[in-house]
Motif scaffolding. Structure first.
Motif, PDB file in Angstrom:
ATOM      1  N   ASP A 262     -17.683 -23.011 -27.665  1.00  0.00           N
ATOM      2  CA  ASP A 262     -16.247 -23.512 -27.728  1.00  0.00           C
ATOM      3  C   ASP A 262     -16.095 -24.359 -26.265  1.00  0.00           C
ATOM      4  O   ASP A 262     -15.294 -25.265 -26.467  1.00  0.00           O
ATOM      5  CB  ASP A 262     -15.102 -22.487 -27.911  1.00  0.00           C
ATOM      6  CG  ASP A 262     -15.108 -21.669 -26.551  1.00  0.00           C
ATOM      7  OD1 ASP A 262     -15.930 -21.233 -25.901  1.00  0.00           O
ATOM      8  OD2 ASP A 262     -13.966 -21.307 -26.321  1.00  0.00           O
ATOM      9  N   ALA A 263     -16.800 -24.068 -25.331  1.00  0.00           N
ATOM     10  CA  ALA A 263     -16.463 -24.766 -23.998  1.00  0.00           C
ATOM     11  C   ALA A 263     -17.636 -24.759 -23.224  1.00  0.00           C
ATOM     12  O   ALA A 263     -18.533 -23.538 -23.367  1.00  0.00           O
ATOM     13  CB  ALA A 263     -15.558 -24.018 -23.120  1.00  0.00           C
ATOM     14  N   PRO A 264     -17.996 -25.594 -22.242  1.00  0.00           N
ATOM     15  CA  PRO A 264     -19.210 -25.255 -21.231  1.00  0.00           C
ATOM     16  C   PRO A 264     -19.061 -24.157 -20.615  1.00  0.00           C
ATOM     17  O   PRO A 264     -18.035 -23.574 -20.159  1.00  0.00           O
ATOM     18  CB  PRO A 264     -18.819 -26.512 -20.352  1.00  0.00           C
ATOM     19  CG  PRO A 264     -17.917 -27.454 -20.949  1.00  0.00           C
ATOM     20  CD  PRO A 264     -17.222 -26.530 -21.846  1.00  0.00           C
ATOM     21  N   ALA A 265     -20.253 -23.091 -20.764  1.00  0.00           N
ATOM     22  CA  ALA A 265     -20.491 -21.814 -20.588  1.00  0.00           C
ATOM     23  C   ALA A 265     -20.472 -21.555 -19.003  1.00  0.00           C
ATOM     24  O   ALA A 265     -21.077 -22.893 -18.075  1.00  0.00           O
ATOM     25  CB  ALA A 265     -21.595 -21.271 -20.990  1.00  0.00           C
ATOM     26  N   ALA A 266     -20.042 -20.646 -18.414  1.00  0.00           N
ATOM     27  CA  ALA A 266     -20.561 -20.262 -17.029  1.00  0.00           C
ATOM     28  C   ALA A 266     -21.866 -19.758 -17.033  1.00  0.00           C
ATOM     29  O   ALA A 266     -22.143 -19.362 -17.961  1.00  0.00           O
ATOM     30  CB  ALA A 266     -19.390 -19.259 -16.716  1.00  0.00           C
ATOM     31  N   ALA A 267     -22.606 -19.907 -15.998  1.00  0.00           N
ATOM     32  CA  ALA A 267     -23.784 -19.079 -15.800  1.00  0.00           C
ATOM     33  C   ALA A 267     -23.884 -17.728 -16.174  1.00  0.00           C
ATOM     34  O   ALA A 267     -22.978 -17.079 -15.560  1.00  0.00           O
ATOM     35  CB  ALA A 267     -24.694 -19.576 -14.602  1.00  0.00           C
TER      36      ALA A 267
END
Ligand code: BES
Ligand code: ZN
Length: 585
Positions: A41-46
């Motif tokens: 849904d959104a750019p992921a955190a590492a």
């Protein structure tokens, strides 16, 4: 934290919201060779992403640029399957998993040609509810995580692939057919569905066709002619239909359920083709799920009653709208009978917990907890609420419930809070805690009353007057209420009068066979064996096995028939019937 006792999905991780799936259907090896691109849904955190899988052989996992991503596959838990942990790089928006399913994938049944109506082509179908989607796609397999999807399915040219999705086209590519599908409305993963076989279709209405094997399709079209009227009735009660089409697919006889509400393409057992249109109510039930289930579902299996209880309620409202309150009350009475039987069984087995609406299923396989309790106790609870608030207020409440939780998943606690806000004081008046957390059925539960119902109940063990005409539902109810054992001459007379052993109506037939078996009327044992070896619907298998096991004279037959038939049963049916045999009935 885990979102659902039946999923590894973690609420602190990225949300998978879309899937692009490609799969080659390999009948020879009984596998799907697939790739799944999962979009977030959104750019992921590492960090890690937990996905549910079962029996998948993973070849590689890549990021958007095509670079390999690190992953690890945990041990297979017998209920949950294996947790796939993918390490996401910062900013990741999608990953692609290449994998092969297991020939034992729990969502799939691969049928040999003799197991189909036509006998010439193989057949494949999926059944993902409750937690089998993970055996064909790596996903966050909880109703709390909905996905949209596109799919490309490669199938043998002689066969038709179908998915519970919108059809986009079919092209030939190097001797195989490539079928393209898309599902723009977000679905819970348990509603992911496909079937491949020798299939033809007939129109039922502007928004519906029925699919079936060619030798069955005309009978199916006749049987389900009322679908269009049901759609109209459903919309009048619950608002616009959100899924575009409502098609029906008739499955091979081993399909373990009566129906499965896969969106746009309801799967049904061929036992619905009774020749009298009496089983169309199962279609009404699956259609009702378009609102109560597919649009607003349960958050986890522990709140399953919100899915099936609402749907039973909606199914009976559709029946009432189309066939009138007398018929609906008869159906309600049948449901109540099945409910009392299920509750007695759970209590006998020491599993009284499963007679509550809100259950606790950590460590319990939802397939093995399945019963009509969430359906019919749930329906009675909703009817109790309707009873004190009045139908008009209840209908407005139901409309706001569907609107507020549209494309969502609801817990019992959320339902109660919503109901208290919308209908203040009503929960206290119906003694909601008795329904939700109490075992069995509260004594003040709403009862069914109608003149025709009373007439059946009054008959008791008496033979109906010669001039009475029974609908299949009435006959079923009368048979279910007969004492057992009944004398052999009574059994012979009833069979003769209503043609029960030979009837094409499986509801009536099974109700009859149960009475006859319990009465030692062994004339029916051949027919019982025939049913147990040709029909895979659990609703029929279980009571017949139980009836055979209940008598020392017929218990060995139950075990013999199971040995012979088990291989042709769907894996879910095999496990559930085996459980019943192991419990001794
Ligand atoms: N969704 C269910 C079937 C199901 C439930 C499959 C749980 C797997 C796990 C479907 O809507 C259903 O309830 N079918 C009933 C029909 C009915 C109540 C008229 C059935 O199969 O008998
Ligand atoms: Zn249902």
């Amino acid at each position: 934290m885990r979102l659902d006792p039946h999923s590894y999905a973690d609420d602190a991780h990225a949300k998978v919201v879309a899937l692009d799936w490609e799969a080659r259907v390999d009948f020879g090896r009984r596998v799907l060779e697939a790739s799944a691109t999962l979009r977030l849904d959104a750019p992921a955190a590492a960090g890690p992403l937990h996905l549910d899988t079962r029996g998948l052989t993973i070849t590689e996992i890549t990021g958007e640029g095509g670079g390999a991503l690190a992953y690890s596959l945990g041990a297979e838990d017998p209920i949950l399957g294996a947790c796939l942990t993918v390490t996401l790089p910062a900013g990741a928006r999608a990953i692609t998993v290449r994998y092969t399913t297991s020939p034992e994938a729990s969502a799939l049944q691969w049928l040999e040609p003799p197991q189909t109506a036509g006998g010439e082509h193989p057949f494949l179908f999926s059944q993902c509810q409750a937690i089998h989607a993970r055996s064909i796609i790596p996903v966050q397999d909880t109703p709390r995580r909905r996905i949209t999807f596109t799919a490309r399915l490669r199938v043998p040219v002689a066969l038709r692939g179908l998915m519970a999705a919108g059809f986009e086209g079919r092209e030939l590519d190097a001797g195989v057919a490539v079928e393209r599908w898309s599902m723009p409305q977000p679905i819970a993963p348990y509603l992911f569905a496909l079937a491949v076989g020798d299939l033809a279709s007939r129109e039922l209405g502007a928004r519906s066709v029925v699919w079936a094997e060619p030798s069955v399709v005309d009978a199916a079209a006749w049987e389900f002619a009322e679908v269009d009227a049901m759609l109209t009735a459903g919309e009048a009660l619950f608002g616009p239909y959100s899924w575009d089409r409502f098609d029906v697919l008739v499955m091979p006889p081993s399909f373990p359920y009566g129906g499965m509400e896969n969106p746009r393409l309801t799967f049904v057992t061929p036992t619905l083709i009774a020749g009298d249109r009496s089983q169309a109510r199962v279609i009404g039930h699956e259609l009702a799920h378009a609102w109560t289930g597919n649009l607003v579902t349960n958050a986890t299996a522990e709140h399953f009653w919100l899915n099936e209880g609402w749907t039973r309620y909606a199914e009976l409202r559709i029946a009432e709208a189309l066939d009138g309150p007398e018929i609906a009350s008869m159906l309600g009475a049948l449901c109540r009978r099945d409910l009392d039987e299920a509750i007695a069984r759970f209590q006998k087995e020491g599993r009284g917990q499963l007679t509550r609406l809100r259950t606790h299923l950590e460590g319990i396989d939802p397939d093995l907890a399945f019963s009509v309790v969430p359906y019919d106790k749930g329906n009675l609870f909703l009817r109790a609420i309707e009873g004190v608030s009045g139908r008009e207020r209840f209908d407005a409440f139901a409309g706001r419930y569907l609107e507020s939780f549209r494309f969502g998943a609801v817990t019992t606690e959320e339902f109660l809070a919503f109901t208290e806000a919308e209908l203040p004081g009503v929960l206290a008046r119906v003694e909601a805690p008795l329904w939700i957390d109490g075992e069995g059925i509260p004594s003040h539960a709403p009862a069914q009353r109608s003149a025709r119902l009373d007439a059946i109940l009054e008959l008791g063990d008496a033979m109906p007057p010669a001039d009475s005409t029974f609908t299949p539902t009435e006959l079923n109810l009368w048979l279910e209420r007969l004492s057992r054992p009944m004398p052999a001459d009574f059994c012979a007379a009833v069979d003769e009068r209503f043609g029960l052993t030979k009837t094409g109506n499986m509801e009536v037939k099974v109700a009859w066979l149960r009475v006859a078996i319990a009465s030692g009327y062994d004339v029916v044992l051949d027919e019982t064996e025939r049913v147990l070896t040709t029909v895979g619907r659990m609703k029929y298998l279980l009571p017949l096995y139980t009836a055979l096991l209940a008598r020392p004279q017929t218990a060995p037959l139950a075990r013999r028939v199971f040995e012979r038939a088990a291989a042709s049963y769907h894996p879910i049916a095999r496990a559930v019937v085996k459980g019943r045999l192991d419990a001794g009935g």
